[in-house]
Design a protein around this motif. Structure first.
Motif, PDB file in Angstrom:
ATOM      1  N   GLU A   2       0.835  -1.194   0.000  1.00 56.84           N
ATOM      2  CA  GLU A   2       0.000   0.000   0.000  1.00 56.84           C
ATOM      3  C   GLU A   2       0.877   1.254   0.000  1.00 56.84           C
ATOM      4  O   GLU A   2       1.879   1.324   0.701  1.00 56.84           O
ATOM      5  CB  GLU A   2      -0.878  -0.016   1.248  1.00 56.84           C
ATOM      6  N   ASN A   3       0.493   2.267  -0.818  1.00 58.67           N
ATOM      7  CA  ASN A   3       1.233   3.530  -0.843  1.00 58.67           C
ATOM      8  C   ASN A   3       0.995   4.284   0.452  1.00 58.67           C
ATOM      9  O   ASN A   3      -0.133   4.403   0.902  1.00 58.67           O
ATOM     10  CB  ASN A   3       0.786   4.402  -2.020  1.00 58.67           C
ATOM     11  N   GLN A   4       2.045   4.812   1.014  1.00 58.43           N
ATOM     12  CA  GLN A   4       1.963   5.626   2.221  1.00 58.43           C
ATOM     13  C   GLN A   4       2.336   7.061   1.855  1.00 58.43           C
ATOM     14  O   GLN A   4       3.407   7.296   1.309  1.00 58.43           O
ATOM     15  CB  GLN A   4       2.918   5.104   3.302  1.00 58.43           C
ATOM     16  N   PHE A   5       1.441   7.995   2.123  1.00 54.83           N
ATOM     17  CA  PHE A   5       1.703   9.399   1.849  1.00 54.83           C
ATOM     18  C   PHE A   5       2.179  10.084   3.118  1.00 54.83           C
ATOM     19  O   PHE A   5       1.734   9.755   4.217  1.00 54.83           O
ATOM     20  CB  PHE A   5       0.435  10.106   1.359  1.00 54.83           C
ATOM     21  N   MET A   6       3.060  11.048   2.942  1.00 51.64           N
ATOM     22  CA  MET A   6       3.427  11.909   4.045  1.00 51.64           C
ATOM     23  C   MET A   6       2.174  12.714   4.388  1.00 51.64           C
ATOM     24  O   MET A   6       1.348  12.997   3.507  1.00 51.64           O
ATOM     25  CB  MET A   6       4.564  12.847   3.621  1.00 51.64           C
ATOM     26  N   THR A   7       1.986  13.064   5.639  1.00 53.25           N
ATOM     27  CA  THR A   7       0.811  13.843   6.032  1.00 53.25           C
ATOM     28  C   THR A   7       1.236  15.105   6.769  1.00 53.25           C
ATOM     29  O   THR A   7       2.340  15.179   7.323  1.00 53.25           O
ATOM     30  CB  THR A   7      -0.145  13.039   6.933  1.00 53.25           C
ATOM     31  N   TYR A   8       0.350  16.073   6.765  1.00 52.34           N
ATOM     32  CA  TYR A   8       0.518  17.294   7.548  1.00 52.34           C
ATOM     33  C   TYR A   8      -0.821  17.571   8.204  1.00 52.34           C
ATOM     34  O   TYR A   8      -1.827  17.751   7.508  1.00 52.34           O
ATOM     35  CB  TYR A   8       0.952  18.477   6.665  1.00 52.34           C
ATOM     36  N   LYS A   9      -0.836  17.540   9.525  1.00 54.41           N
ATOM     37  CA  LYS A   9      -2.043  17.763  10.323  1.00 54.41           C
ATOM     38  C   LYS A   9      -3.214  16.900   9.853  1.00 54.41           C
ATOM     39  O   LYS A   9      -4.347  17.349   9.751  1.00 54.41           O
ATOM     40  CB  LYS A   9      -2.409  19.250  10.358  1.00 54.41           C
ATOM     41  N   GLU A  28     -14.252  17.541  -1.199  1.00 59.22           N
ATOM     42  CA  GLU A  28     -14.705  18.499  -2.202  1.00 59.22           C
ATOM     43  C   GLU A  28     -13.583  19.425  -2.684  1.00 59.22           C
ATOM     44  O   GLU A  28     -13.581  19.861  -3.824  1.00 59.22           O
ATOM     45  CB  GLU A  28     -15.862  19.328  -1.636  1.00 59.22           C
ATOM     46  N   TYR A  29     -12.597  19.698  -1.799  1.00 54.75           N
ATOM     47  CA  TYR A  29     -11.518  20.621  -2.140  1.00 54.75           C
ATOM     48  C   TYR A  29     -10.163  20.075  -1.707  1.00 54.75           C
ATOM     49  O   TYR A  29     -10.057  19.352  -0.722  1.00 54.75           O
ATOM     50  CB  TYR A  29     -11.717  21.984  -1.457  1.00 54.75           C
ATOM     51  N   VAL A  30      -9.119  20.479  -2.444  1.00 47.10           N
ATOM     52  CA  VAL A  30      -7.724  20.242  -2.086  1.00 47.10           C
ATOM     53  C   VAL A  30      -6.992  21.563  -2.263  1.00 47.10           C
ATOM     54  O   VAL A  30      -7.545  22.520  -2.817  1.00 47.10           O
ATOM     55  CB  VAL A  30      -7.052  19.148  -2.953  1.00 47.10           C
ATOM     56  N   VAL A  31      -5.743  21.631  -1.809  1.00 45.84           N
ATOM     57  CA  VAL A  31      -4.936  22.836  -1.998  1.00 45.84           C
ATOM     58  C   VAL A  31      -3.682  22.471  -2.790  1.00 45.84           C
ATOM     59  O   VAL A  31      -2.993  21.504  -2.479  1.00 45.84           O
ATOM     60  CB  VAL A  31      -4.551  23.483  -0.647  1.00 45.84           C
ATOM     61  N   TRP A  32      -3.445  23.249  -3.833  1.00 48.03           N
ATOM     62  CA  TRP A  32      -2.269  23.096  -4.694  1.00 48.03           C
ATOM     63  C   TRP A  32      -1.316  24.236  -4.342  1.00 48.03           C
ATOM     64  O   TRP A  32      -1.723  25.394  -4.272  1.00 48.03           O
ATOM     65  CB  TRP A  32      -2.717  23.162  -6.144  1.00 48.03           C
ATOM     66  N   MET A  33      -0.044  23.917  -4.096  1.00 51.64           N
ATOM     67  CA  MET A  33       0.953  24.917  -3.738  1.00 51.64           C
ATOM     68  C   MET A  33       2.107  24.877  -4.727  1.00 51.64           C
ATOM     69  O   MET A  33       2.600  23.800  -5.057  1.00 51.64           O
ATOM     70  CB  MET A  33       1.479  24.671  -2.325  1.00 51.64           C
ATOM     71  N   GLN A  34       2.538  26.040  -5.172  1.00 53.13           N
ATOM     72  CA  GLN A  34       3.687  26.157  -6.060  1.00 53.13           C
ATOM     73  C   GLN A  34       4.820  26.830  -5.290  1.00 53.13           C
ATOM     74  O   GLN A  34       4.642  27.930  -4.764  1.00 53.13           O
ATOM     75  CB  GLN A  34       3.358  27.010  -7.284  1.00 53.13           C
ATOM     76  N   LEU A  35       5.963  26.162  -5.226  1.00 56.20           N
ATOM     77  CA  LEU A  35       7.145  26.716  -4.571  1.00 56.20           C
ATOM     78  C   LEU A  35       7.897  27.515  -5.627  1.00 56.20           C
ATOM     79  O   LEU A  35       8.570  26.953  -6.480  1.00 56.20           O
ATOM     80  CB  LEU A  35       8.016  25.595  -4.003  1.00 56.20           C
ATOM     81  N   ALA A  79       2.319  28.713   4.554  1.00 58.78           N
ATOM     82  CA  ALA A  79       1.465  28.230   3.468  1.00 58.78           C
ATOM     83  C   ALA A  79       0.708  26.971   3.884  1.00 58.78           C
ATOM     84  O   ALA A  79      -0.487  26.838   3.614  1.00 58.78           O
ATOM     85  CB  ALA A  79       2.313  27.954   2.223  1.00 58.78           C
ATOM     86  N   LEU A  80       1.384  26.040   4.544  1.00 61.15           N
ATOM     87  CA  LEU A  80       0.729  24.811   4.986  1.00 61.15           C
ATOM     88  C   LEU A  80      -0.368  25.098   6.001  1.00 61.15           C
ATOM     89  O   LEU A  80      -1.437  24.481   5.959  1.00 61.15           O
ATOM     90  CB  LEU A  80       1.753  23.836   5.567  1.00 61.15           C
ATOM     91  N   ASP A  81      -0.132  26.040   6.909  1.00 62.58           N
ATOM     92  CA  ASP A  81      -1.157  26.385   7.897  1.00 62.58           C
ATOM     93  C   ASP A  81      -2.379  27.022   7.243  1.00 62.58           C
ATOM     94  O   ASP A  81      -3.515  26.733   7.620  1.00 62.58           O
ATOM     95  CB  ASP A  81      -0.579  27.289   8.984  1.00 62.58           C
ATOM     96  N   VAL A  82      -2.163  27.890   6.256  1.00 61.39           N
ATOM     97  CA  VAL A  82      -3.286  28.481   5.514  1.00 61.39           C
ATOM     98  C   VAL A  82      -4.049  27.375   4.792  1.00 61.39           C
ATOM     99  O   VAL A  82      -5.284  27.331   4.818  1.00 61.39           O
ATOM    100  CB  VAL A  82      -2.791  29.544   4.509  1.00 61.39           C
ATOM    101  N   ALA A  83      -3.326  26.458   4.166  1.00 65.80           N
ATOM    102  CA  ALA A  83      -3.952  25.364   3.417  1.00 65.80           C
ATOM    103  C   ALA A  83      -4.823  24.503   4.326  1.00 65.80           C
ATOM    104  O   ALA A  83      -5.952  24.156   3.957  1.00 65.80           O
ATOM    105  CB  ALA A  83      -2.879  24.519   2.737  1.00 65.80           C
ATOM    106  N   VAL A  84      -4.346  24.170   5.507  1.00 64.88           N
ATOM    107  CA  VAL A  84      -5.124  23.357   6.444  1.00 64.88           C
ATOM    108  C   VAL A  84      -6.385  24.105   6.864  1.00 64.88           C
ATOM    109  O   VAL A  84      -7.475  23.519   6.908  1.00 64.88           O
ATOM    110  CB  VAL A  84      -4.281  22.959   7.674  1.00 64.88           C
ATOM    111  N   THR A  85      -6.271  25.389   7.134  1.00 58.84           N
ATOM    112  CA  THR A  85      -7.441  26.194   7.512  1.00 58.84           C
ATOM    113  C   THR A  85      -8.475  26.189   6.393  1.00 58.84           C
ATOM    114  O   THR A  85      -9.670  25.992   6.643  1.00 58.84           O
ATOM    115  CB  THR A  85      -7.015  27.634   7.853  1.00 58.84           C
ATOM    116  N   TRP A  86      -8.021  26.399   5.168  1.00 56.28           N
ATOM    117  CA  TRP A  86      -8.943  26.370   4.022  1.00 56.28           C
ATOM    118  C   TRP A  86      -9.652  25.025   3.931  1.00 56.28           C
ATOM    119  O   TRP A  86     -10.859  24.963   3.724  1.00 56.28           O
ATOM    120  CB  TRP A  86      -8.192  26.621   2.731  1.00 56.28           C
TER     121      TRP A  86
END
Length: 93
Positions: A2-9, A28-35, A79-86
């Motif tokens: 099974e694939n294991q993904f890294m997680t954040y919160k 319904e939603y995901v967050v895409w981030m560009q570095l 950015a990750l904290d904003v993404a989790v809030t969204w």
């Protein structure tokens, strides 16, 4: 195996080159981030500019139409904290 993904919160975090995706595709939603800007410090690339996009996972939508919100941050942690809030607000977690 099974694939294991890294997680954040509690959300899966997937990276491909200079892009990150946070969230479950079944939601319904995901967050895409560009570095976009990185600075080398001690042999490690530190993000200086991160663009975030909250996107609908509805595959019937054009990618541009799928974007609901966008913003920019100066660090990956912010950015990750904003993404989790969204995600928590949009997906009612």
């Amino acid at each position: 195996m099974e694939n294991q993904f890294m997680t954040y919160k509690g959300y899966p975090l997937v990276r491909t080159e200079n892009e990150l995706y946070l969230g479950y595709m079944s939601d319904e939603y995901v967050v895409w981030m560009q570095l976009e800007q990185q600075q080398e410090e001690g042999g490690i690339a530190i993000s200086q500019k991160v663009r975030l996009y909250q996107m609908s996972t509805d595959d019937k939508l054009d990618p541009i139409e799928a974007i609901c919100k966008s913003t920019e941050r100066t660090s990956l942690y912010d950015a990750l904290d904003v993404a989790v809030t969204w995600l928590e607000r949009a997906n009612k977690h």
